[in-house]
Design an enzyme around this catalytic site. Structure first.
Site, short mmCIF file in Angstrom:
data_model
loop_
_atom_site.label_atom_id
_atom_site.label_comp_id
_atom_site.label_asym_id
_atom_site.label_seq_id
_atom_site.Cartn_x
_atom_site.Cartn_y
_atom_site.Cartn_z
N ALA A 1 -0.75 -2.38 -1.09
CA ALA A 1 -1.77 -3.06 -0.99
C ALA A 1 -1.82 -4.22 -0.11
O ALA A 1 -0.71 -5.00 0.11
CB ALA A 1 -2.22 -3.10 -2.68
N CYS A 2 -2.96 -4.49 0.30
CA CYS A 2 -3.22 -5.75 1.15
C CYS A 2 -2.69 -6.92 0.14
O CYS A 2 -2.76 -7.14 -1.01
CB CYS A 2 -4.58 -6.10 1.25
SG CYS A 2 -5.33 -7.38 1.78
N PRO A 3 -1.84 -7.87 0.79
CA PRO A 3 -1.91 -7.96 2.21
C PRO A 3 -0.42 -7.57 2.79
O PRO A 3 -0.15 -8.05 3.82
CB PRO A 3 -1.89 -9.51 2.50
CG PRO A 3 -1.15 -10.02 1.42
CD PRO A 3 -1.60 -9.10 0.18
#
Lengths: 75, 132
Positions: A13-15
């Site tokens: 998932a981000c980042p």
């Protein structure tokens, strides 16, 4: 468009995709192509923005079976 | 983004606040920006040696725990490690530390301790200033 290296960022998932790509591209030479696989839908806009801000070129992106693939040429 | 400077104030201490701060900070650093974060008041939780490993969800938002696990979001511990690796400047607020009887050793490795003026000096020529 032969990738020198492939980075598997699926499931991240981000980042994290951007953080991993940053590390991976540091090991490449200018003109080398990095292939990236990701499943974070936000990666579509994030990778394009990241490449632009870093002076790299997003050559191509595809989506197959829910996996996003990107080819970035190091600037 | 090289030659871009980002100045962040982290003034809150829940898990949500930690993600807001560290996601933006690490994304900026990964985009070649120079990044500094000033941790003040509850924001100090985000770099407290033990505290940052078990930050609380905001009251009434506990049900998001499952969502964090499902989406495979990195832990705050992991993000703090990445921030250190990427040379993000972590500045703890001296005044808050004094009020809360905290010492430099109570925090994660590599932090700096400074006052408001230190942050202002860092932020004076920043291209982006963010507050969380």
């Amino acid at each position: 468009m032969e990738a020198v290296k492939t980075l598997d960022a699926t499931g991240l998932a981000c980042p994290m995709p951007i953080v991993k790509i940053k590390k991976a591209i540091q090991e490449l030479s200018s003109g080398d192509v990095l292939e990236i696989h990701a499943t974070d839908q936000g990666a579509k806009s994030d990778l394009a923005a990241w490449a632009k801000s870093g002076g790299h070129e997003l050559l191509k992106d595809t989506e197959e079976d829910g996996v996003l693939k990107f080819w970035i040429q190091k600037g | 983004m090289a030659n871009t400077k980002v100045a962040i104030i982290a003034a809150n201490g829940s898990l949500f606040d930690a993600y807001k701060v560290f996601n933006v900070a690490t994304a900026a650093a990964a985009s070649d920006a120079e990044v500094g974060i000033f941790f003040t008041f509850e924001g100090l939780n985000l770099i407290h040696k033990e505290g940052h490993k078990s930050l609380p969800l905001p009251e009434g938002k506990e049900h998001f725990q499952e969502g964090f696990e499902k989406t495979n979001v990195p832990s705050i511990e992991e993000l703090v490690g990445i921030a250190q690796e990427m040379n993000i400047k972590l500045i703890a607020c001296q005044m808050t530390m004094d009020v809360m009887s905290l010492e430099k050793g109570d925090f994660v490795e590599g932090i700096e301790v400074g006052g408001a003026a230190s942050f202002i000096d860092y932020a004076k020529d920043a291209n982006m200033s963010l507050t969380f």
